[in-house]
Motif scaffolding. Structure first.
Motif, PDB file in Angstrom:
ATOM      1  N   HIS A  97      13.755  -7.584 -13.249  1.00 54.85           N
ATOM      2  CA  HIS A  97      12.448  -7.809 -12.639  1.00 54.85           C
ATOM      3  C   HIS A  97      11.633  -6.532 -12.850  1.00 54.85           C
ATOM      4  O   HIS A  97      11.957  -5.490 -12.294  1.00 54.85           O
ATOM      5  N   CYS A  98      10.625  -6.634 -13.674  1.00 56.57           N
ATOM      6  CA  CYS A  98       9.834  -5.454 -14.025  1.00 56.57           C
ATOM      7  C   CYS A  98       8.541  -5.402 -13.216  1.00 56.57           C
ATOM      8  O   CYS A  98       7.888  -6.424 -12.996  1.00 56.57           O
ATOM      9  N   ILE A  99       8.211  -4.211 -12.785  1.00 60.37           N
ATOM     10  CA  ILE A  99       6.975  -3.961 -12.051  1.00 60.37           C
ATOM     11  C   ILE A  99       6.195  -2.891 -12.799  1.00 60.37           C
ATOM     12  O   ILE A  99       6.752  -1.840 -13.131  1.00 60.37           O
ATOM     13  N   VAL A 100       4.941  -3.160 -13.061  1.00 58.53           N
ATOM     14  CA  VAL A 100       4.074  -2.164 -13.677  1.00 58.53           C
ATOM     15  C   VAL A 100       3.110  -1.652 -12.609  1.00 58.53           C
ATOM     16  O   VAL A 100       2.367  -2.435 -11.997  1.00 58.53           O
ATOM     17  N   VAL A 147       1.544  -4.028  -9.747  1.00 61.06           N
ATOM     18  CA  VAL A 147       1.119  -3.336  -8.535  1.00 61.06           C
ATOM     19  C   VAL A 147      -0.072  -2.482  -8.930  1.00 61.06           C
ATOM     20  O   VAL A 147       0.083  -1.470  -9.610  1.00 61.06           O
ATOM     21  N   ALA A 148      -1.256  -2.949  -8.534  1.00 69.03           N
ATOM     22  CA  ALA A 148      -2.493  -2.237  -8.846  1.00 69.03           C
ATOM     23  C   ALA A 148      -3.013  -1.647  -7.537  1.00 69.03           C
ATOM     24  O   ALA A 148      -3.761  -2.314  -6.813  1.00 69.03           O
ATOM     25  N   PRO A 149      -2.612  -0.424  -7.201  1.00 70.32           N
ATOM     26  CA  PRO A 149      -3.020   0.138  -5.918  1.00 70.32           C
ATOM     27  C   PRO A 149      -4.539   0.192  -5.757  1.00 70.32           C
ATOM     28  O   PRO A 149      -5.048   0.069  -4.652  1.00 70.32           O
ATOM     29  N   TYR A 150      -5.245   0.373  -6.882  1.00 66.31           N
ATOM     30  CA  TYR A 150      -6.694   0.202  -6.877  1.00 66.31           C
ATOM     31  C   TYR A 150      -7.017  -0.890  -7.893  1.00 66.31           C
ATOM     32  O   TYR A 150      -6.654  -0.783  -9.068  1.00 66.31           O
ATOM     33  N   LEU A 197       0.723 -10.231  -8.089  1.00 67.50           N
ATOM     34  CA  LEU A 197      -0.134  -9.048  -7.961  1.00 67.50           C
ATOM     35  C   LEU A 197      -0.047  -8.500  -6.544  1.00 67.50           C
ATOM     36  O   LEU A 197      -0.129  -9.257  -5.574  1.00 67.50           O
ATOM     37  N   VAL A 198       0.120  -7.180  -6.430  1.00 70.18           N
ATOM     38  CA  VAL A 198       0.049  -6.496  -5.142  1.00 70.18           C
ATOM     39  C   VAL A 198      -1.013  -5.411  -5.273  1.00 70.18           C
ATOM     40  O   VAL A 198      -0.994  -4.635  -6.236  1.00 70.18           O
ATOM     41  N   THR A 199      -1.936  -5.355  -4.324  1.00 74.64           N
ATOM     42  CA  THR A 199      -2.995  -4.350  -4.389  1.00 74.64           C
ATOM     43  C   THR A 199      -3.333  -3.851  -2.991  1.00 74.64           C
ATOM     44  O   THR A 199      -2.894  -4.424  -1.991  1.00 74.64           O
ATOM     45  N   VAL A 200      -4.109  -2.780  -2.930  1.00 76.29           N
ATOM     46  CA  VAL A 200      -4.444  -2.138  -1.658  1.00 76.29           C
ATOM     47  C   VAL A 200      -5.961  -2.170  -1.447  1.00 76.29           C
ATOM     48  O   VAL A 200      -6.720  -1.673  -2.285  1.00 76.29           O
ATOM     49  N   ASP A 201      -6.374  -2.760  -0.333  1.00 75.43           N
ATOM     50  CA  ASP A 201      -7.788  -2.765   0.081  1.00 75.43           C
ATOM     51  C   ASP A 201      -8.755  -3.042  -1.068  1.00 75.43           C
ATOM     52  O   ASP A 201      -9.635  -2.217  -1.365  1.00 75.43           O
ATOM     53  N   PRO A 202      -8.661  -4.205  -1.712  1.00 78.96           N
ATOM     54  CA  PRO A 202      -9.643  -4.526  -2.758  1.00 78.96           C
ATOM     55  C   PRO A 202     -10.997  -4.838  -2.124  1.00 78.96           C
ATOM     56  O   PRO A 202     -11.091  -5.132  -0.923  1.00 78.96           O
ATOM     57  N   HIS A 203     -12.032  -4.783  -2.933  1.00 80.21           N
ATOM     58  CA  HIS A 203     -13.396  -5.013  -2.446  1.00 80.21           C
ATOM     59  C   HIS A 203     -13.639  -6.520  -2.337  1.00 80.21           C
ATOM     60  O   HIS A 203     -14.248  -7.140  -3.208  1.00 80.21           O
ATOM     61  N   GLU A 260       7.695  -4.223   1.012  1.00 80.29           N
ATOM     62  CA  GLU A 260       7.859  -5.597   1.501  1.00 80.29           C
ATOM     63  C   GLU A 260       6.968  -6.587   0.763  1.00 80.29           C
ATOM     64  O   GLU A 260       7.417  -7.695   0.440  1.00 80.29           O
ATOM     65  N   PRO A 261       5.709  -6.245   0.455  1.00 78.56           N
ATOM     66  CA  PRO A 261       4.888  -7.166  -0.332  1.00 78.56           C
ATOM     67  C   PRO A 261       5.471  -7.460  -1.716  1.00 78.56           C
ATOM     68  O   PRO A 261       5.394  -8.592  -2.197  1.00 78.56           O
ATOM     69  N   VAL A 262       6.064  -6.452  -2.356  1.00 81.75           N
ATOM     70  CA  VAL A 262       6.688  -6.682  -3.665  1.00 81.75           C
ATOM     71  C   VAL A 262       7.856  -7.649  -3.525  1.00 81.75           C
ATOM     72  O   VAL A 262       7.996  -8.601  -4.316  1.00 81.75           O
TER      73      VAL A 262
END
Length: 305
Positions: A55-58, A90-93, A125-131, A291-293
């Motif tokens: 299971h690959c995560i970028v 995982v796109a933190p931004y 997709l996991v991200t942080v505080d998107p607009h 946990e989200p991943v």
């Protein structure tokens, strides 16, 4: 950690420290690859890790995305071609959330176009505080499972235990956010009022701060882009007699080198999370990504935990 995460390989497009921290917390390991540009500007990529049945995560900070888009797509698709069981992003931004409607005839709704394109190459997709302005959820534009992580709890935990300070929300839009942080951190707070006269012409006014005399002020924001709101807030705090002023944000974009302007304006410290790699990174966001991943992995077809 469950047995699923033992098969996790985390690759970093441009967020090495965050990828390493996330990999450690997931109980996985870091993937290795080499890349370079040919003389004509085309990309070369070679995956050096064995990713078959893994299971690959970028992990990819997608601020200033245009130069990152093709390298990201090449990496995601090559992992799949080499037999990865799943490939998540995982796109933190997360970029391209601004243009969410057609304001003028003929305009591209780039948020939808970008989401449609990226969705073809990932399983989740996991991200942080998107607009999320006019969208209620990423599900409106992304066709893969997605989880939005809130950055406020991480800043709250960072603030918890720090004394002799109060929190400052620069405008009414930040009020609910500041309240949630203050409940955890235990600090008092004030909310400013913003009058935007133009993209780079912002005026912030603050209430009476006599009760906060002698305390340090910590301006809290979700994202610092042009930095004009923060600069105006610093000026307003100075006029109120506050001498020690700090600033903390989830995303530090710092367009046009405004981070230097912020420090020169009198900030005693500038702190951001590591969603976007920057010297100001002082808070690791990886703990709230784990946990989200795992949640997303559980939704991937054919995967069981």
């Amino acid at each position: 950690m469950n047995s699923l995460t033992k098969k996790v390989i985390v690759f970093s497009l441009n967020s090495d420290l965050l990828a390493a921290s996330l990999s450690e917390k997931l109980g996985g390991h870091l993937g290795q690859y080499s890349s370079r540009d040919f003389p004509d500007g085309e990309s070369y990529l070679r995956i050096e890790s064995n990713v078959e049945n893994s299971h690959c995560i970028v992990v990819a900070d997608l601020s200033h995305p245009n130069k990152k888009y093709l390298p990201l797509i090449f990496l995601l698709d090559t992992l799949k071609e080499l037999g990865a069981k799943s490939v998540g992003l995982v796109a933190p931004y997360l970029s391209y959330m601004r243009q969410d409607r057609r304001f003028i005839d003929g305009e591209a709704i780039t948020s939808k176009l970008f989401a449609k394109s990226i969705s073809k190459h990932i399983d989740y997709l996991v991200t942080v505080d998107p607009h999320l302005h006019r969208y209620h959820s990423l599900d409106e534009i992304y066709s893969v499972p997605s989880v939005v992580v809130q950055g406020a709890p991480v800043l709250a935990q960072w603030l918890k235990g720090q004394s002799n300070l109060f929190l400052v929300g620069p405008d009414s839009e930040s009020e609910q956010w500041i309240i949630s942080i203050a409940k955890v951190s235990g600090h008092s707070f004030v909310i400013g009022e913003k009058n935007r006269k133009g993209d780079r012409d912002v005026e912030v006014s603050l209430p009476d701060l006599s009760a906060q005399a002698g305390l340090a002020a910590v301006i809290i924001d979700d994202v610092i882009s042009s930095g004009q709101t923060i600069l105006s807030c610093i000026s307003a705090l100075k006029k109120k007699g506050i001498k020690d002023i700090k600033c903390a944000a989830v995303h530090g974009i710092f367009a046009d080198g405004v981070d230097q302007s912020l420090l020169e304006s009198g900030l005693s410290s500038l702190i951001t999370t590591n969603t976007i790699t920057h010297p100001s990174n002082g808070v690791d966001i990886s703990s709230v990504l784990v946990e989200p991943v795992i949640e997303c992995l559980s939704k991937v077809k054919g995967v069981s935990i």
